[in-house]
Design an enzyme around this catalytic site. Sequence first.
Site, mmCIF file in Angstrom:
data_model
loop_
_atom_site.group_PDB
_atom_site.id
_atom_site.type_symbol
_atom_site.label_atom_id
_atom_site.label_comp_id
_atom_site.label_asym_id
_atom_site.label_seq_id
_atom_site.Cartn_x
_atom_site.Cartn_y
_atom_site.Cartn_z
ATOM 1 N N ASN A 191 6.017 5.146 9.812
ATOM 2 C CA ASN A 191 6.318 4.274 8.671
ATOM 3 C C ASN A 191 6.466 5.172 7.446
ATOM 4 O O ASN A 191 5.469 5.640 6.893
ATOM 5 C CB ASN A 191 5.163 3.269 8.486
ATOM 6 C CG ASN A 191 5.328 2.415 7.242
ATOM 7 O OD1 ASN A 191 6.379 2.429 6.599
ATOM 8 N ND2 ASN A 191 4.282 1.681 6.886
ATOM 9 N N TRP A 192 7.719 5.396 7.070
ATOM 10 C CA TRP A 192 7.968 6.326 5.956
ATOM 11 C C TRP A 192 7.671 5.682 4.598
ATOM 12 O O TRP A 192 7.722 6.356 3.567
ATOM 13 C CB TRP A 192 9.422 6.819 5.980
ATOM 14 C CG TRP A 192 9.750 7.739 7.137
ATOM 15 C CD1 TRP A 192 8.914 8.135 8.139
ATOM 16 C CD2 TRP A 192 11.000 8.389 7.380
ATOM 17 N NE1 TRP A 192 9.578 8.984 8.999
ATOM 18 C CE2 TRP A 192 10.857 9.155 8.562
ATOM 19 C CE3 TRP A 192 12.241 8.388 6.727
ATOM 20 C CZ2 TRP A 192 11.916 9.913 9.090
ATOM 21 C CZ3 TRP A 192 13.292 9.139 7.261
ATOM 22 C CH2 TRP A 192 13.124 9.896 8.426
ATOM 23 N N LYS A 193 7.401 4.394 4.605
ATOM 24 C CA LYS A 193 7.128 3.662 3.355
ATOM 25 C C LYS A 193 8.218 3.952 2.318
ATOM 26 O O LYS A 193 9.382 4.086 2.679
ATOM 27 C CB LYS A 193 5.728 4.014 2.839
ATOM 28 C CG LYS A 193 4.656 3.794 3.902
ATOM 29 C CD LYS A 193 3.274 3.765 3.333
ATOM 30 C CE LYS A 193 2.269 3.665 4.469
ATOM 31 N NZ LYS A 193 0.916 3.479 4.014
ATOM 32 N N HIS A 214 2.706 -5.746 7.150
ATOM 33 C CA HIS A 214 1.916 -4.561 6.783
ATOM 34 C C HIS A 214 0.957 -4.943 5.656
ATOM 35 O O HIS A 214 1.300 -5.743 4.781
ATOM 36 C CB HIS A 214 2.854 -3.430 6.335
ATOM 37 C CG HIS A 214 2.131 -2.131 6.168
ATOM 38 N ND1 HIS A 214 1.399 -1.850 5.048
ATOM 39 C CD2 HIS A 214 1.999 -1.070 6.999
ATOM 40 C CE1 HIS A 214 0.844 -0.652 5.192
ATOM 41 N NE2 HIS A 214 1.195 -0.160 6.373
ATOM 42 N N GLU A 243 0.125 -3.555 3.017
ATOM 43 C CA GLU A 243 0.614 -3.357 1.645
ATOM 44 C C GLU A 243 1.473 -4.542 1.216
ATOM 45 O O GLU A 243 1.441 -4.962 0.057
ATOM 46 C CB GLU A 243 1.395 -2.025 1.560
ATOM 47 C CG GLU A 243 0.432 -0.844 1.573
ATOM 48 C CD GLU A 243 0.980 0.436 2.163
ATOM 49 O OE1 GLU A 243 2.208 0.562 2.328
ATOM 50 O OE2 GLU A 243 0.164 1.324 2.483
ATOM 51 N N GLU A 246 -4.492 -2.252 12.099
ATOM 52 C CA GLU A 246 -4.687 -1.276 11.031
ATOM 53 C C GLU A 246 -5.804 -1.777 10.113
ATOM 54 O O GLU A 246 -5.553 -2.623 9.239
ATOM 55 C CB GLU A 246 -3.409 -1.133 10.204
ATOM 56 C CG GLU A 246 -2.202 -0.699 11.002
ATOM 57 C CD GLU A 246 -1.146 -0.093 10.088
ATOM 58 O OE1 GLU A 246 -0.870 1.101 10.237
ATOM 59 O OE2 GLU A 246 -0.620 -0.799 9.218
ATOM 60 N N GLY A 276 -4.529 5.400 4.602
ATOM 61 C CA GLY A 276 -4.370 6.365 3.520
ATOM 62 C C GLY A 276 -5.669 6.872 2.933
ATOM 63 O O GLY A 276 -5.666 7.508 1.874
ATOM 64 N N SER A 327 -4.812 6.395 8.805
ATOM 65 C CA SER A 327 -5.259 7.794 8.719
ATOM 66 C C SER A 327 -5.254 8.515 10.065
ATOM 67 O O SER A 327 -6.107 9.371 10.319
ATOM 68 C CB SER A 327 -6.653 7.866 8.077
ATOM 69 O OG SER A 327 -6.596 7.410 6.735
ATOM 70 N N GLY A 334 1.548 6.528 8.882
ATOM 71 C CA GLY A 334 2.126 6.633 7.547
ATOM 72 C C GLY A 334 2.300 8.084 7.165
ATOM 73 O O GLY A 334 3.261 8.754 7.563
ATOM 74 N N GLY A 335 1.329 8.617 6.409
ATOM 75 C CA GLY A 335 1.438 9.972 5.857
ATOM 76 C C GLY A 335 1.846 11.038 6.859
ATOM 77 O O GLY A 335 2.740 11.852 6.583
#
Length: 254
Positions: free
Chosen positions: A10-12, A99, A101, A170, A176, A216, A237-238
């Site tokens: 997920n490159w957000k 998601h 967010e 999640e 994150g 994470s 993500g990251g």
Amino acid sequence: MKRTPLIVGNWKMNGLPSFWQELAAGVAGITKQTNAELVICPPFPALSVVHAAIHAGAEKSSVGLGAQNVHQAEKGAYTGEVSAPMVRGCGCDYVILGHSERRAMMAETDEIVAAKAVAAIENDLKPIVCIGETTRSDMDQALATLEKQLRQSLQGVHIKTGDDLVVAYEPVWAIGTGVVPTAADLAVAFPFLRKTLANIYNEEVAAGVRLLYGGSLTPDNADEILAVDDIDGGLIGGASLKVDSFLAIANAAD
Ligand code: PEP
């Protein structure tokens, strides 16, 4: 039932065209080094760039393409929104829905997520439905939250086989933050999610749904987390923004 490990990036809201092109080409270059299925979910304006990069030199790429969201309506006066037929038409196979967010910042409810999942399936997209408790709590409380979210987010979502659906657990407090649940807690949560899916659908369908862990996930913790029973891969993500860490997690999954 054998389920192919699935690793979703997920490159957000990160990157610009040259970065997207380079990272997608990098991911396309590692598919032979892993048995996991790799999927990239870039921002909307990157879909065509990423689609071209993962198909360069191959009629059918082995990297899947996903969107990070769709609107539940098929078309119309929804300025700034993007529909399921649009992303399907741009070559997507998957779409991340619900998601945390979006649940927190765009007020997406379970009911909205379910409507989006219905739209996705009608348009031949596999929804990756995200659920997770907001704060770290005791296990019984977390499981109650997960069951409610899962049931409500899948209300009216009809699937033919388990392969039509992906569920990502999640814990919001793990996204994150560098903090992850214990393997022991995950070993309770994931079989519980599969049992809940069996109650919603049936045993056979539930056995085919891929369940992802997200929050994470890094090359350092992936071996321990992805070894837990009933975890079929990760939503990342990251660590999906670098080819090396994405590959290392994929290798831990297979
Ligand atoms: C996510 O936002 O889905 C996620 C898992 O992020 P991160 O890996 O950066 O925690």
